[in-house]
Write a protein that holds these residues in place. Structure first.
Motif, mmCIF file in Angstrom:
data_model
loop_
_atom_site.group_PDB
_atom_site.id
_atom_site.type_symbol
_atom_site.label_atom_id
_atom_site.label_comp_id
_atom_site.label_asym_id
_atom_site.label_seq_id
_atom_site.Cartn_x
_atom_site.Cartn_y
_atom_site.Cartn_z
ATOM 1 N N GLU A 69 0.861 -1.173 0.000
ATOM 2 C CA GLU A 69 0.000 0.000 0.000
ATOM 3 C C GLU A 69 0.899 1.224 0.000
ATOM 4 N N GLY A 70 1.189 1.739 -1.191
ATOM 5 C CA GLY A 70 2.155 2.811 -1.288
ATOM 6 C C GLY A 70 3.523 2.311 -0.873
ATOM 7 N N SER A 71 4.148 3.027 0.061
ATOM 8 C CA SER A 71 5.468 2.620 0.551
ATOM 9 C C SER A 71 5.375 1.632 1.703
ATOM 10 N N TRP A 72 4.157 1.317 2.148
ATOM 11 C CA TRP A 72 3.961 0.412 3.270
ATOM 12 C C TRP A 72 3.551 -0.966 2.773
ATOM 13 N N ALA A 73 4.026 -1.984 3.460
ATOM 14 C CA ALA A 73 3.595 -3.357 3.196
ATOM 15 C C ALA A 73 2.780 -3.846 4.379
ATOM 16 N N TYR A 74 1.625 -4.410 4.091
ATOM 17 C CA TYR A 74 0.762 -4.978 5.132
ATOM 18 C C TYR A 74 0.822 -6.498 5.061
ATOM 19 N N PHE A 75 0.682 -7.114 6.218
ATOM 20 C CA PHE A 75 0.692 -8.572 6.321
ATOM 21 C C PHE A 75 -0.585 -9.036 7.019
ATOM 22 N N ARG A 76 -1.033 -10.239 6.646
ATOM 23 C CA ARG A 76 -2.205 -10.822 7.271
ATOM 24 C C ARG A 76 -2.076 -12.338 7.251
ATOM 25 N N LEU A 77 -2.886 -12.997 8.083
ATOM 26 C CA LEU A 77 -2.868 -14.451 8.137
ATOM 27 C C LEU A 77 -3.281 -15.019 6.784
ATOM 28 N N ALA A 78 -2.717 -16.157 6.422
ATOM 29 C CA ALA A 78 -2.979 -16.757 5.114
ATOM 30 C C ALA A 78 -4.463 -16.960 4.872
ATOM 31 N N GLU A 79 -4.876 -16.722 3.621
ATOM 32 C CA GLU A 79 -6.266 -16.922 3.243
ATOM 33 C C GLU A 79 -6.516 -18.310 2.668
ATOM 34 N N SER A 80 -5.456 -19.032 2.264
ATOM 35 C CA SER A 80 -5.642 -20.355 1.665
ATOM 36 C C SER A 80 -6.306 -21.297 2.663
ATOM 37 N N LEU A 81 -7.181 -22.137 2.158
ATOM 38 C CA LEU A 81 -7.968 -22.986 3.045
ATOM 39 C C LEU A 81 -7.102 -23.934 3.857
ATOM 40 N N ILE A 82 -6.121 -24.557 3.227
ATOM 41 C CA ILE A 82 -5.341 -25.578 3.916
ATOM 42 C C ILE A 82 -4.342 -24.959 4.880
ATOM 43 N N VAL A 83 -3.433 -24.133 4.375
ATOM 44 C CA VAL A 83 -2.410 -23.548 5.233
ATOM 45 C C VAL A 83 -3.035 -22.601 6.252
ATOM 46 N N GLY A 84 -4.035 -21.849 5.835
ATOM 47 C CA GLY A 84 -4.728 -20.975 6.784
ATOM 48 C C GLY A 84 -5.369 -21.759 7.914
ATOM 49 N N ASP A 85 -5.935 -22.909 7.579
ATOM 50 C CA ASP A 85 -6.538 -23.750 8.616
ATOM 51 C C ASP A 85 -5.490 -24.284 9.583
ATOM 52 N N ILE A 86 -4.309 -24.614 9.066
ATOM 53 C CA ILE A 86 -3.231 -25.089 9.942
ATOM 54 C C ILE A 86 -2.850 -23.996 10.930
ATOM 55 N N ALA A 87 -2.667 -22.782 10.427
ATOM 56 C CA ALA A 87 -2.291 -21.667 11.297
ATOM 57 C C ALA A 87 -3.357 -21.418 12.361
ATOM 58 N N ARG A 88 -4.613 -21.391 11.931
ATOM 59 C CA ARG A 88 -5.684 -21.125 12.899
ATOM 60 C C ARG A 88 -5.822 -22.251 13.910
ATOM 61 N N SER A 89 -5.582 -23.477 13.473
ATOM 62 C CA SER A 89 -5.647 -24.609 14.394
ATOM 63 C C SER A 89 -4.575 -24.487 15.468
ATOM 64 N N LEU A 90 -3.371 -24.077 15.081
ATOM 65 C CA LEU A 90 -2.303 -23.883 16.057
ATOM 66 C C LEU A 90 -2.656 -22.759 17.032
ATOM 67 N N LEU A 91 -3.181 -21.669 16.506
ATOM 68 C CA LEU A 91 -3.494 -20.512 17.346
ATOM 69 C C LEU A 91 -4.634 -20.801 18.311
ATOM 70 N N ASP A 92 -5.570 -21.643 17.903
ATOM 71 C CA ASP A 92 -6.683 -21.996 18.789
ATOM 72 C C ASP A 92 -6.210 -22.714 20.048
ATOM 73 N N ARG A 93 -5.029 -23.311 19.960
ATOM 74 C CA ARG A 93 -4.505 -24.074 21.090
ATOM 75 C C ARG A 93 -3.566 -23.257 21.984
ATOM 76 N N LEU A 94 -3.357 -22.001 21.620
ATOM 77 C CA LEU A 94 -2.526 -21.133 22.452
ATOM 78 C C LEU A 94 -3.308 -20.630 23.660
ATOM 79 N N ASP A 95 -2.609 -20.472 24.771
ATOM 80 C CA ASP A 95 -3.215 -19.914 25.983
ATOM 81 C C ASP A 95 -3.051 -18.396 25.936
ATOM 82 N N ASN A 96 -4.142 -17.686 25.724
ATOM 83 C CA ASN A 96 -4.061 -16.228 25.624
ATOM 84 C C ASN A 96 -3.706 -15.574 26.952
ATOM 85 N N ALA A 97 -3.729 -16.364 28.024
ATOM 86 C CA ALA A 97 -3.313 -15.831 29.327
ATOM 87 C C ALA A 97 -1.801 -15.892 29.511
ATOM 88 N N ASP A 98 -1.097 -16.442 28.537
ATOM 89 C CA ASP A 98 0.364 -16.457 28.595
ATOM 90 C C ASP A 98 0.862 -15.008 28.708
#
Length: 335
Positions: A69-98
């Motif tokens: 976006e202009g001189s800035w680069a933005y990043f976001r979690l993968a949109e692909s069904l397979i790899v995105g699902d892997i990432a979200r599955s890992l994150l669902d198991r994280l303890d947000n109270a860490d």
């Protein structure tokens, strides 16, 4: 990357890329919205080269997406069904109270607060102009009710909002789509849109900088394309419609919202309106030239003289209808 590509080696590479504390923290942050290298550097308390290195590894493993976006680069979690699902599955198991994750989320809140403050400043500076336009037509709530009725409540995969502005249509239809993308040329408006999406906790949508005549999206990748109060600002609305139509999948729909023809010249002089409204014949011709079929139009007429009639046009990519005429009745019922 699709399911047949994710063989044993690719699975191991994907898990290796995520199996590092800072990179896992980055994935957790990106699951909550788009961020820049600068944002992540502030939140993680790490140097820019180190953060960039982590992002490079995550990107190469297809765990995250990158867009400019202009001189800035933005990043976001993968949109692909397979790899995105892997990432979200890992994150669902994280303890947000860490403690480390808690601190990251606190700093993320601070970054988003700064966004909201910038958005509020821009909005305040332009609110008088926007309110002047709103006072000329039916209330926004009535327009949104009509939009919901014409689109229906059937879920779909992907939505593109051309000239997204404040991101309101992405908010309105967020319960229906899996993936939403908004495009706007004005970076201040994108700041407002990101702030609004953050405020409402909408993580299945993103906004990007781009030109309506050259949309930074893949062809034939959206089920619904919306163009809300954009065409009257353009020198060449027909070309914008053709460009937006290229983003539609077979059977996809395009919803255009704009004004009926009017004679309020001060909108041209004071508010940069290039076109003073559009009629049905004109819109039908443009849609036909773009390979679309006009299915429906609606008028939302205000009370009083010297007011603006809001028009809605719903069109469809007819390729599915051509391939299977029996779909016509079923598609019409879903509108």
């Amino acid at each position: 990357m699709d399911k047949r590509d994710l063989n044993l080696d690719l699975m191991v590479d994907t898990l290796k890329a995520a199996a590092e504390p800072s990179r896992l923290r980055i994935l957790a942050l990106l699951s909550r919205g788009d961020l820049t290298v600068s944002d992540l550097t502030t939140i993680l308390g790490q140097s820019q080269p180190r953060v960039s290195r982590h992002l490079k590894l995550l990107f190469e493993a297809s765990l995250i997406n990158r867009y400019q976006e202009g001189s800035w680069a933005y990043f976001r979690l993968a949109e692909s069904l397979i790899v995105g699902d892997i990432a979200r599955s890992l994150l669902d198991r994280l303890d947000n109270a860490d403690p480390l994750l808690e601190r990251d989320l606190e700093r993320l809140s601070s970054v988003k607060l700064q966004r909201r403050e910038r958005a509020a400043a821009y909005f305040s500076a332009n609110a008088t102009s926007w309110d002047a336009i709103r006072s000329l037509h039916v209330p926004d709530g009535a327009v949104e009710d009509a939009l919901i009725k014409i689109v229906g409540r059937k879920p779909f995969q992907a939505m593109l909002d051309v000239g997204t502005g404040t991101g309101r249509l992405l908010e309105l239809f967020a319960p229906l789509y899996v993936r939403g993308v908004g495009i706007d040329i004005n970076r201040d408006m994108l700041t407002i849109a990101r702030s609004n999406l953050d405020r409402d906790g909408i993580t299945n949508a993103q906004v990007r900088h781009g030109d309506v005549y050259s949309l930074p999206v893949d062809r034939e990748s959206f089920d619904l394309v919306t163009i809300h109060q954009v065409l009257h600002f353009l020198d060449n609305p027909a070309e914008a419609i053709r460009e937006a139509a290229r983003a539609l999948r077979a059977g996809g729909r395009m919803l255009i919202v704009d004004f009926a023809p009017h004679e309020l010249e001060f909108l041209r002089d004071d508010h940069a309106h290039v076109r003073l409204g559009f009629n049905n014949g004109q819109m039908r011709d443009w849609l036909t030239d773009a390979g679309l079929m006009l299915e429906e139009s609606r008028d939302l007429e205000p009370k009083g003289d010297d007011k603006l009639t809001v028009k809605l046009w719903l069109a469809r990519d007819p390729r599915l209808l051509i391939a299977d005429p029996d779909l016509t009745s079923r598609i019409t019922e879903s509108v």
